[in-house]
Design a protein around this motif. Structure first.
Motif, PDB file in Angstrom:
ATOM      1  N   ILE A  26       1.007  -1.243   0.128  1.00 31.86           N
ATOM      2  CA  ILE A  26       0.001   0.060   0.096  1.00 31.86           C
ATOM      3  C   ILE A  26       1.011   1.367   0.004  1.00 31.86           C
ATOM      4  N   GLN A  27       2.117   1.105   0.733  1.00 27.37           N
ATOM      5  CA  GLN A  27       3.075   2.368   0.589  1.00 27.37           C
ATOM      6  C   GLN A  27       3.306   2.515  -0.995  1.00 27.37           C
ATOM      7  N   HIS A  28       3.489   1.592  -1.658  1.00 31.37           N
ATOM      8  CA  HIS A  28       4.089   1.606  -3.041  1.00 31.37           C
ATOM      9  C   HIS A  28       2.895   2.321  -3.980  1.00 31.37           C
ATOM     10  N   PHE A  29       1.748   1.649  -3.553  1.00 37.17           N
ATOM     11  CA  PHE A  29       0.575   2.091  -4.276  1.00 37.17           C
ATOM     12  C   PHE A  29       0.031   3.703  -4.087  1.00 37.17           C
ATOM     13  N   ALA A  30       0.253   3.976  -2.947  1.00 34.04           N
ATOM     14  CA  ALA A  30      -0.242   5.299  -2.426  1.00 34.04           C
ATOM     15  C   ALA A  30       0.978   6.229  -3.212  1.00 34.04           C
ATOM     16  N   PHE A  31       2.277   6.007  -3.180  1.00 34.84           N
ATOM     17  CA  PHE A  31       3.366   6.670  -3.753  1.00 34.84           C
ATOM     18  C   PHE A  31       2.986   6.723  -5.367  1.00 34.84           C
ATOM     19  N   TRP A  36       3.850   0.337  -7.582  1.00 40.63           N
ATOM     20  CA  TRP A  36       3.222  -0.869  -7.046  1.00 40.63           C
ATOM     21  C   TRP A  36       3.007  -2.015  -8.239  1.00 40.63           C
ATOM     22  N   ALA A  37       2.421  -1.890  -9.422  1.00 42.70           N
ATOM     23  CA  ALA A  37       1.940  -2.733 -10.183  1.00 42.70           C
ATOM     24  C   ALA A  37       3.184  -3.517 -10.810  1.00 42.70           C
ATOM     25  N   LEU A  38       4.370  -2.526 -11.105  1.00 43.24           N
ATOM     26  CA  LEU A  38       5.632  -3.103 -11.931  1.00 43.24           C
ATOM     27  C   LEU A  38       6.062  -4.027 -10.838  1.00 43.24           C
ATOM     28  N   ILE A  39       6.173  -3.728  -9.367  1.00 42.90           N
ATOM     29  CA  ILE A  39       6.663  -4.573  -8.507  1.00 42.90           C
ATOM     30  C   ILE A  39       6.004  -5.878  -8.122  1.00 42.90           C
ATOM     31  N   HIS A  40       4.434  -5.950  -7.974  1.00 42.37           N
ATOM     32  CA  HIS A  40       3.702  -6.656  -7.391  1.00 42.37           C
ATOM     33  C   HIS A  40       2.969  -7.591  -8.454  1.00 42.37           C
ATOM     34  N   ILE A  41       2.853  -6.983  -9.684  1.00 40.59           N
ATOM     35  CA  ILE A  41       2.040  -7.665 -10.813  1.00 40.59           C
ATOM     36  C   ILE A  41       3.206  -8.222 -11.715  1.00 40.59           C
ATOM     37  N   LYS A 126       6.947  12.468   5.411  1.00 39.06           N
ATOM     38  CA  LYS A 126       6.349  12.742   3.891  1.00 39.06           C
ATOM     39  C   LYS A 126       5.115  13.556   4.215  1.00 39.06           C
ATOM     40  N   THR A 127       4.924  14.498   3.020  1.00 34.53           N
ATOM     41  CA  THR A 127       3.699  15.374   2.943  1.00 34.53           C
ATOM     42  C   THR A 127       2.387  14.348   2.633  1.00 34.53           C
ATOM     43  N   ASN A 128       2.682  13.311   1.870  1.00 35.16           N
ATOM     44  CA  ASN A 128       1.397  12.394   1.612  1.00 35.16           C
ATOM     45  C   ASN A 128       1.255  11.650   2.689  1.00 35.16           C
ATOM     46  N   ASP A 129       0.319  10.617   2.703  1.00 31.51           N
ATOM     47  CA  ASP A 129      -0.177   9.665   3.481  1.00 31.51           C
ATOM     48  C   ASP A 129       0.477   8.228   3.389  1.00 31.51           C
ATOM     49  N   ALA A 130       1.228   8.277   2.380  1.00 34.39           N
ATOM     50  CA  ALA A 130       1.721   6.917   2.019  1.00 34.39           C
ATOM     51  C   ALA A 130       2.224   5.874   3.358  1.00 34.39           C
ATOM     52  N   ARG A 173      -8.653   5.322   7.368  1.00 33.06           N
ATOM     53  CA  ARG A 173      -8.993   4.046   7.238  1.00 33.06           C
ATOM     54  C   ARG A 173      -9.775   3.920   6.046  1.00 33.06           C
ATOM     55  N   GLY A 174     -10.583   4.754   5.662  1.00 35.76           N
ATOM     56  CA  GLY A 174     -11.289   4.930   4.247  1.00 35.76           C
ATOM     57  C   GLY A 174     -10.104   4.895   3.117  1.00 35.76           C
ATOM     58  N   LYS A 175      -9.159   5.366   3.234  1.00 36.79           N
ATOM     59  CA  LYS A 175      -8.140   5.634   2.182  1.00 36.79           C
ATOM     60  C   LYS A 175      -7.705   4.132   2.216  1.00 36.79           C
ATOM     61  N   VAL A 176      -7.397   3.373   3.248  1.00 33.21           N
ATOM     62  CA  VAL A 176      -6.657   2.191   3.183  1.00 33.21           C
ATOM     63  C   VAL A 176      -7.571   1.119   2.591  1.00 33.21           C
ATOM     64  N   ARG A 177      -8.798   1.160   2.926  1.00 28.73           N
ATOM     65  CA  ARG A 177      -9.908   0.034   2.224  1.00 28.73           C
ATOM     66  C   ARG A 177      -9.893   0.416   0.827  1.00 28.73           C
ATOM     67  N   LYS A 178     -10.208   1.876   0.383  1.00 28.27           N
ATOM     68  CA  LYS A 178     -10.172   2.029  -1.069  1.00 28.27           C
ATOM     69  C   LYS A 178      -8.938   1.654  -1.808  1.00 28.27           C
ATOM     70  N   ALA A 179      -7.911   1.839  -1.075  1.00 30.46           N
ATOM     71  CA  ALA A 179      -6.383   1.583  -1.902  1.00 30.46           C
ATOM     72  C   ALA A 179      -6.464   0.132  -2.171  1.00 30.46           C
ATOM     73  N   TYR A 180      -6.637  -0.642  -1.130  1.00 33.90           N
ATOM     74  CA  TYR A 180      -6.543  -2.136  -1.460  1.00 33.90           C
ATOM     75  C   TYR A 180      -7.525  -2.665  -2.237  1.00 33.90           C
TER      76      TYR A 180
END
Length: 233
Positions: A26-31, A36-41, A126-130, A173-180
């Motif tokens: 999720i840290q990669h995806f948020a960034f 994230w896809a290159l690494i995990h897919i 960081k300034t973002n929520d990753a 928590r909503g951001k986490v659920r939506k990201a996954y």
């Protein structure tokens, strides 16, 4: 089910284990969803000085043998966690269990304990929520496993040597659920998002694999032709 052997369908009992994702993704995806896809897919990964520094720091934090008890605080490192609801599994750098009359019981331990996850990160806040999203995901896994509520945790940054407290509010928590949910859907489709070049691309270890410059060219052939012409000069 698709060619990757995964499914994005979640039932009443959550996601089946064969579709679980890496929690830390999720840290990669948020960034960057493409990273994230290159690494995990696509299973592509390269190292740079930032990723190596982070790896060494996490190896120190993940020394399970260094788990200890300090007064009323039980410190566990490299704690394996999972969530059927989110469809993820992974490791927590550190979870501090603090003696608390309103806490939960732990196997082999007397008393009641309140979990407090701590994630170690390279660099500075960081300034973002990753990073906050990853920590919140760890807390949500612990909540599901221990049947408890966790209101906050902390991020420890190596550059500043300072802990940043993170509140696990409804918004995070909503951001986490939506990201996954998005990650499960991309994994099920085997789809890698297109590149969108930003300033952050310069520090990405996958820059040469991702080729974000292609996003600003009319075609792959023109991109290749331009670089071939540069080599002739």
């Amino acid at each position: 089910m698709n060619m990757f052997g995964r499914t994005a369908k979640r039932g009443l009992d959550g996601y089946p284990e064969d579709s679980w994702l890496a929690l830390s993704g999720i840290q990669h995806f948020a960034f960057c969803p493409r990273q994230w896809a290159l690494i995990h897919i696509e299973q592509q990964w390269t190292e740079n000085y930032l990723t190596m520094a982070g790896l060494l720091e996490h190896e120190r934090a993940h020394d399970y043998q260094a788990s200890e008890k300090r007064g009323d605080v039980l410190i566990l490192r490299n704690l394996r966690v999972f969530s059927r609801g989110l469809g993820v599994s992974g490791d927590c750098d550190v979870v501090e269990f603090r003696a608390d009359a309103s806490g939960v019981s732990l196997a082999g331990r007397e008393g009641l304990w309140r979990p407090y996850p701590v994630e170690y990160k390279h660099g500075k806040p960081k300034t973002n929520d990753a990073d906050r999203m990853q920590l919140c995901a760890e807390a949500m896994c612990l909540e599901e496993m221990l049947a408890c509520d966790i209101e906050e945790g902390a991020l420890f940054y190596q550059r500043t040597k300072h802990r940043e407290s993170v509140r696990f509010d409804d918004g995070l928590r909503g951001k986490v659920r939506k990201a996954y949910e998005s990650m499960h859907n991309l994994m099920a489709k085997g789809y890698t998002p297109k590149a969108h070049k930003t300033k952050a691309c310069n520090a990405c270890s996958l820059k040469e694999v991702c080729l974000p410059e292609l996003d600003r060219t009319e075609s792959v052939s023109e991109y290749i032709r331009a670089h071939v012409d540069e080599g002739k000069q």
